[in-house]
Scaffold this active site. Structure first.
Site, PDB file in Angstrom:
ATOM      1  CB  SER A   1       7.994  -0.103  -7.807  1.00 25.42           C
ATOM      2  OG  SER A   1       7.793   1.422  -8.330  1.00 25.42           O
TER       3      SER A   1
ATOM      4  CE1 TYR B   1       5.828   0.928  -2.646  1.00 21.16           C
ATOM      5  CE2 TYR B   1       6.576   2.424  -4.083  1.00 21.16           C
ATOM      6  CZ  TYR B   1       5.946   2.082  -4.024  1.00 21.16           C
ATOM      7  OH  TYR B   1       5.677   0.764  -5.275  1.00 21.16           O
TER       8      TYR B   1
END
Length: 319
Positions: free
Chosen positions: A164, A176
Protein backbone atom coordinates in the site's frame (compact mmCIF):
# COMPACT_ATOMS: atom_id res chain seq x y z
CA UNK A 1 19.54 22.05 -20.18
CA UNK A 2 16.02 21.63 -18.79
CA UNK A 3 14.78 20.59 -22.24
CA UNK A 4 17.53 17.95 -22.51
CA UNK A 5 16.60 16.56 -19.10
CA UNK A 6 12.90 16.52 -20.05
CA UNK A 7 13.75 14.77 -23.31
CA UNK A 8 15.76 12.08 -21.53
CA UNK A 9 12.94 11.45 -19.06
CA UNK A 10 10.45 11.22 -21.94
CA UNK A 11 12.70 8.80 -23.84
CA UNK A 12 13.06 6.63 -20.74
CA UNK A 13 9.27 6.51 -20.23
CA UNK A 14 8.66 5.60 -23.88
CA UNK A 15 11.36 2.91 -23.71
CA UNK A 16 9.89 1.46 -20.52
CA UNK A 17 6.38 1.47 -22.02
CA UNK A 18 7.53 -0.29 -25.22
CA UNK A 19 9.61 -2.79 -23.25
CA UNK A 20 6.61 -3.58 -21.06
CA UNK A 21 4.29 -4.47 -23.95
CA UNK A 22 5.68 -7.96 -24.54
CA UNK A 23 3.79 -10.74 -22.73
CA UNK A 24 4.93 -14.20 -21.67
CA UNK A 25 4.01 -17.11 -24.01
CA UNK A 26 2.03 -20.27 -23.23
CA UNK A 27 -0.34 -18.67 -20.73
CA UNK A 28 -2.61 -21.71 -20.76
CA UNK A 29 0.22 -23.70 -19.14
CA UNK A 30 0.97 -21.14 -16.42
CA UNK A 31 -0.67 -21.40 -12.98
CA UNK A 32 -1.29 -18.24 -10.92
CA UNK A 33 -2.23 -18.47 -7.23
CA UNK A 34 -4.17 -15.45 -5.89
CA UNK A 35 -5.21 -14.85 -2.27
CA UNK A 36 -8.22 -12.77 -1.18
CA UNK A 37 -10.46 -13.54 -4.17
CA UNK A 38 -13.83 -13.10 -2.44
CA UNK A 39 -14.11 -9.47 -3.59
CA UNK A 40 -12.16 -6.41 -4.66
CA UNK A 41 -8.81 -6.57 -6.43
CA UNK A 42 -8.37 -10.33 -6.00
CA UNK A 43 -11.78 -11.18 -7.44
CA UNK A 44 -11.29 -8.91 -10.45
CA UNK A 45 -7.76 -10.21 -11.05
CA UNK A 46 -8.98 -13.82 -11.00
CA UNK A 47 -11.57 -12.93 -13.65
CA UNK A 48 -9.09 -10.93 -15.71
CA UNK A 49 -6.36 -13.59 -15.76
CA UNK A 50 -8.92 -16.31 -16.47
CA UNK A 51 -10.03 -14.34 -19.53
CA UNK A 52 -6.38 -13.93 -20.57
CA UNK A 53 -5.94 -17.72 -20.56
CA UNK A 54 -3.96 -18.30 -17.34
CA UNK A 55 -4.70 -21.26 -15.04
CA UNK A 56 -5.99 -19.38 -12.00
CA UNK A 57 -5.97 -20.82 -8.48
CA UNK A 58 -8.22 -18.52 -6.45
CA UNK A 59 -7.95 -18.54 -2.67
CA UNK A 60 -11.24 -17.51 -1.01
CA UNK A 61 -11.95 -16.96 2.67
CA UNK A 62 -15.67 -17.80 2.38
CA UNK A 63 -17.66 -20.57 0.69
CA UNK A 64 -19.83 -17.88 -0.89
CA UNK A 65 -16.76 -16.42 -2.59
CA UNK A 66 -15.80 -19.84 -3.93
CA UNK A 67 -19.31 -20.59 -5.21
CA UNK A 68 -19.64 -17.26 -7.02
CA UNK A 69 -16.32 -17.75 -8.82
CA UNK A 70 -17.22 -21.32 -9.83
CA UNK A 71 -20.48 -20.12 -11.38
CA UNK A 72 -18.84 -17.46 -13.53
CA UNK A 73 -15.54 -18.84 -14.76
CA UNK A 74 -14.09 -21.50 -17.03
CA UNK A 75 -12.80 -24.93 -16.03
CA UNK A 76 -9.27 -23.46 -16.05
CA UNK A 77 -10.03 -21.77 -12.72
CA UNK A 78 -9.66 -23.66 -9.43
CA UNK A 79 -10.93 -22.35 -6.10
CA UNK A 80 -9.50 -23.09 -2.67
CA UNK A 81 -10.76 -22.32 0.82
CA UNK A 82 -8.00 -20.22 2.35
CA UNK A 83 -7.51 -18.38 5.63
CA UNK A 84 -4.09 -16.73 5.35
CA UNK A 85 -3.87 -16.40 9.14
CA UNK A 86 -4.08 -20.20 9.54
CA UNK A 87 -0.81 -22.07 8.86
CA UNK A 88 -2.53 -25.46 8.55
CA UNK A 89 -4.90 -24.20 5.84
CA UNK A 90 -2.03 -22.54 4.00
CA UNK A 91 -0.08 -25.82 4.04
CA UNK A 92 -3.13 -27.78 2.86
CA UNK A 93 -3.62 -25.32 -0.02
CA UNK A 94 0.07 -25.62 -0.95
CA UNK A 95 -0.24 -29.44 -1.12
CA UNK A 96 -3.24 -29.09 -3.44
CA UNK A 97 -1.34 -26.63 -5.64
CA UNK A 98 1.68 -28.93 -5.81
CA UNK A 99 -0.54 -31.71 -7.17
CA UNK A 100 -2.18 -29.34 -9.68
CA UNK A 101 0.98 -27.80 -11.16
CA UNK A 102 3.13 -30.93 -11.27
CA UNK A 103 6.62 -30.58 -12.71
CA UNK A 104 5.77 -27.27 -14.41
CA UNK A 105 5.84 -25.44 -11.12
CA UNK A 106 3.82 -22.37 -10.14
CA UNK A 107 4.21 -19.33 -12.39
CA UNK A 108 3.08 -16.70 -9.86
CA UNK A 109 1.61 -16.07 -6.44
CA UNK A 110 -0.26 -12.80 -5.85
CA UNK A 111 -0.46 -11.97 -2.15
CA UNK A 112 -3.59 -9.83 -2.11
CA UNK A 113 -5.54 -10.86 1.03
CA UNK A 114 -5.80 -7.99 3.49
CA UNK A 115 -7.89 -6.49 6.31
CA UNK A 116 -8.10 -2.85 7.43
CA UNK A 117 -9.69 -3.16 10.88
CA UNK A 118 -9.23 -2.78 13.80
CA UNK A 119 -7.88 0.71 13.12
CA UNK A 120 -7.94 3.60 15.59
CA UNK A 121 -5.60 5.89 17.52
CA UNK A 122 -2.90 3.67 19.06
CA UNK A 123 -3.88 4.47 22.64
CA UNK A 124 -7.36 3.03 21.95
CA UNK A 125 -6.01 -0.39 20.97
CA UNK A 126 -4.96 -3.63 22.65
CA UNK A 127 -2.04 -5.82 21.61
CA UNK A 128 -4.56 -8.38 20.30
CA UNK A 129 -5.80 -5.78 17.79
CA UNK A 130 -2.29 -5.52 16.36
CA UNK A 131 -1.72 -9.28 16.33
CA UNK A 132 -4.87 -10.05 14.35
CA UNK A 133 -4.04 -7.66 11.51
CA UNK A 134 -0.38 -8.65 11.39
CA UNK A 135 -1.42 -12.31 11.16
CA UNK A 136 -3.37 -11.57 7.98
CA UNK A 137 -1.53 -8.68 6.34
CA UNK A 138 2.09 -9.59 7.07
CA UNK A 139 2.61 -13.09 8.45
CA UNK A 140 0.01 -14.40 6.00
CA UNK A 141 1.96 -12.93 3.08
CA UNK A 142 5.19 -14.52 4.32
CA UNK A 143 3.57 -17.89 5.11
CA UNK A 144 1.78 -18.17 1.76
CA UNK A 145 4.94 -17.19 -0.14
CA UNK A 146 7.19 -19.67 1.66
CA UNK A 147 4.62 -22.45 1.21
CA UNK A 148 4.85 -22.25 -2.61
CA UNK A 149 8.32 -20.74 -3.14
CA UNK A 150 9.92 -24.06 -4.24
CA UNK A 151 7.24 -24.35 -6.94
CA UNK A 152 7.88 -20.79 -8.10
CA UNK A 153 11.64 -21.39 -8.23
CA UNK A 154 10.99 -24.47 -10.39
CA UNK A 155 9.02 -22.34 -12.88
CA UNK A 156 11.35 -19.32 -12.59
CA UNK A 157 8.17 -17.39 -11.94
CA UNK A 158 6.96 -14.38 -9.94
CA UNK A 159 5.98 -13.29 -6.47
CA UNK A 160 3.61 -10.30 -6.50
CA UNK A 161 3.03 -8.63 -3.13
CA UNK A 162 0.22 -6.12 -2.68
CA UNK A 163 1.40 -3.54 -0.15
CA UNK A 164 0.00 0.00 0.00
CA UNK A 165 1.08 3.58 -0.30
CA UNK A 166 0.72 3.44 3.49
CA UNK A 167 3.79 1.22 3.48
CA UNK A 168 5.69 4.45 2.83
CA UNK A 169 3.95 6.86 5.21
CA UNK A 170 1.85 6.30 8.35
CA UNK A 171 -1.16 8.61 8.77
CA UNK A 172 -3.27 6.23 10.89
CA UNK A 173 -2.88 4.21 14.07
CA UNK A 174 -3.07 0.45 14.41
CA UNK A 175 -1.25 -2.31 12.57
CA UNK A 176 -2.29 -1.49 8.97
CA UNK A 177 0.66 0.76 8.13
CA UNK A 178 3.01 -1.41 10.20
CA UNK A 179 1.97 -4.48 8.21
CA UNK A 180 2.42 -2.73 4.86
CA UNK A 181 5.89 -1.47 5.81
CA UNK A 182 6.65 -5.09 6.70
CA UNK A 183 5.35 -6.38 3.36
CA UNK A 184 7.62 -3.92 1.57
CA UNK A 185 10.66 -4.99 3.61
CA UNK A 186 9.91 -8.69 2.96
CA UNK A 187 9.39 -7.92 -0.72
CA UNK A 188 12.74 -6.12 -1.04
CA UNK A 189 14.77 -8.79 0.75
CA UNK A 190 13.04 -11.61 -1.17
CA UNK A 191 13.63 -9.85 -4.51
CA UNK A 192 17.38 -9.81 -3.94
CA UNK A 193 17.36 -13.33 -2.50
CA UNK A 194 15.48 -14.81 -5.48
CA UNK A 195 17.25 -12.94 -8.31
CA UNK A 196 19.94 -15.64 -8.78
CA UNK A 197 17.18 -18.24 -9.24
CA UNK A 198 15.46 -16.28 -12.04
CA UNK A 199 12.45 -15.44 -9.85
CA UNK A 200 11.06 -11.90 -10.10
CA UNK A 201 9.54 -10.30 -6.98
CA UNK A 202 7.25 -7.31 -7.60
CA UNK A 203 5.39 -4.89 -5.32
CA UNK A 204 2.03 -3.15 -5.88
CA UNK A 205 1.49 0.00 -3.76
CA UNK A 206 -2.03 1.31 -4.47
CA UNK A 207 -3.42 4.62 -3.32
CA UNK A 208 -7.04 4.96 -2.14
CA UNK A 209 -9.49 2.72 -4.02
CA UNK A 210 -13.10 1.87 -3.28
CA UNK A 211 -12.93 -1.66 -1.82
CA UNK A 212 -13.98 -3.41 1.38
CA UNK A 213 -10.70 -2.20 2.91
CA UNK A 214 -11.81 1.43 2.52
CA UNK A 215 -15.51 0.89 3.21
CA UNK A 216 -16.58 3.89 5.32
CA UNK A 217 -19.45 2.02 7.02
CA UNK A 218 -17.13 -0.78 8.17
CA UNK A 219 -14.55 1.73 9.41
CA UNK A 220 -17.21 3.68 11.34
CA UNK A 221 -18.49 0.48 12.98
CA UNK A 222 -14.89 -0.33 13.85
CA UNK A 223 -14.39 3.07 15.54
CA UNK A 224 -17.67 2.78 17.45
CA UNK A 225 -16.89 -0.73 18.71
CA UNK A 226 -13.46 0.30 19.99
CA UNK A 227 -14.81 3.55 21.49
CA UNK A 228 -17.39 1.64 23.53
CA UNK A 229 -14.74 -0.41 25.31
CA UNK A 230 -12.47 2.54 26.19
CA UNK A 231 -11.98 3.55 29.84
CA UNK A 232 -13.86 6.73 30.75
CA UNK A 233 -10.65 8.70 31.36
CA UNK A 234 -9.54 8.10 27.75
CA UNK A 235 -12.96 9.14 26.45
CA UNK A 236 -12.72 12.31 28.54
CA UNK A 237 -9.31 13.12 27.04
CA UNK A 238 -10.72 12.91 23.51
CA UNK A 239 -14.05 14.57 24.27
CA UNK A 240 -17.66 13.45 23.91
CA UNK A 241 -17.95 14.85 20.37
CA UNK A 242 -14.72 13.25 19.09
CA UNK A 243 -16.48 10.20 17.61
CA UNK A 244 -18.93 12.34 15.62
CA UNK A 245 -16.05 14.38 14.20
CA UNK A 246 -14.06 11.24 13.40
CA UNK A 247 -16.99 9.59 11.58
CA UNK A 248 -17.58 12.73 9.53
CA UNK A 249 -13.87 13.15 8.68
CA UNK A 250 -13.54 9.49 7.66
CA UNK A 251 -16.58 9.62 5.39
CA UNK A 252 -15.47 12.91 3.82
CA UNK A 253 -11.94 11.65 3.15
CA UNK A 254 -13.04 8.37 1.59
CA UNK A 255 -15.78 9.95 -0.53
CA UNK A 256 -13.29 12.49 -1.83
CA UNK A 257 -10.27 10.22 -2.31
CA UNK A 258 -11.38 6.62 -2.97
CA UNK A 259 -11.14 5.82 -6.70
CA UNK A 260 -13.92 3.47 -7.91
CA UNK A 261 -11.88 2.26 -10.91
CA UNK A 262 -10.32 -0.90 -9.47
CA UNK A 263 -9.00 -1.93 -12.89
CA UNK A 264 -6.15 0.58 -12.47
CA UNK A 265 -4.77 -1.74 -9.82
CA UNK A 266 -5.76 -4.97 -11.56
CA UNK A 267 -3.94 -3.94 -14.75
CA UNK A 268 -0.77 -3.38 -12.71
CA UNK A 269 -1.21 -6.82 -11.15
CA UNK A 270 -1.74 -8.39 -14.58
CA UNK A 271 1.37 -6.66 -15.93
CA UNK A 272 3.42 -7.94 -12.99
CA UNK A 273 2.22 -11.49 -13.72
CA UNK A 274 2.19 -11.49 -17.52
CA UNK A 275 4.81 -9.02 -18.82
CA UNK A 276 8.17 -10.38 -19.95
CA UNK A 277 9.77 -7.30 -18.38
CA UNK A 278 7.62 -6.30 -15.35
CA UNK A 279 8.32 -3.24 -13.25
CA UNK A 280 9.81 -3.69 -9.80
CA UNK A 281 7.18 -1.43 -8.22
CA UNK A 282 3.75 -0.19 -9.28
CA UNK A 283 1.92 2.76 -7.69
CA UNK A 284 -1.60 2.75 -9.20
CA UNK A 285 -3.78 5.79 -8.55
CA UNK A 286 -3.21 9.48 -9.17
CA UNK A 287 -3.19 10.14 -5.44
CA UNK A 288 -0.36 7.63 -4.97
CA UNK A 289 1.77 9.09 -7.76
CA UNK A 290 1.25 12.81 -7.23
CA UNK A 291 0.46 13.15 -3.53
CA UNK A 292 1.39 10.26 -1.23
CA UNK A 293 4.71 9.36 -2.87
CA UNK A 294 6.00 12.96 -2.93
CA UNK A 295 4.77 13.50 0.64
CA UNK A 296 6.65 10.38 1.79
CA UNK A 297 9.91 11.91 0.54
CA UNK A 298 9.33 15.22 2.31
CA UNK A 299 11.16 16.13 5.54
CA UNK A 300 9.39 14.74 8.57
CA UNK A 301 8.35 18.14 9.90
CA UNK A 302 6.45 18.84 6.67
CA UNK A 303 4.52 15.53 6.61
CA UNK A 304 3.83 15.82 10.36
CA UNK A 305 2.53 19.36 9.93
CA UNK A 306 0.20 18.24 7.12
CA UNK A 307 -1.30 15.34 9.08
CA UNK A 308 -1.64 17.28 12.34
CA UNK A 309 -3.30 20.18 10.58
CA UNK A 310 -5.93 17.90 9.04
CA UNK A 311 -6.42 15.52 11.97
CA UNK A 312 -9.44 15.46 14.27
CA UNK A 313 -8.13 17.04 17.51
CA UNK A 314 -8.72 15.53 20.97
CA UNK A 315 -10.33 17.76 23.58
CA UNK A 316 -7.04 18.05 25.56
CA UNK A 317 -4.91 18.83 22.48
CA UNK A 318 -2.00 21.23 23.07
CA UNK A 319 -1.63 21.93 19.34
Amino acid sequence: MILYAFGLVLLFLVFRWLRGLKRVPNKCEKFVYITGCDSGFGNLLARHLDEKGFRVIAGCYTEKGEDELKKIFTDKLTTLHLDVSDHEKISKAADTIKTLVGQRGLWAVVNNACVSVPTAPNDWLLIEDFKHMLDVNLYGVIDVTLSVLPLIKRAKGRVVNVASIFGRISPIGGAYCISKYGVKAFNDSLRRNMAPFGVKVLCIEPGFFKTSVTDSSALKRNFEKIWERLPQDVKDEYGSDYMDKLRLATQKTLMKSADPDLMKVVKCMEHAVAAVHPQTRYSPGWDAKFFWLPLSYMPTFISDAFFLRNAVKPKVSVL
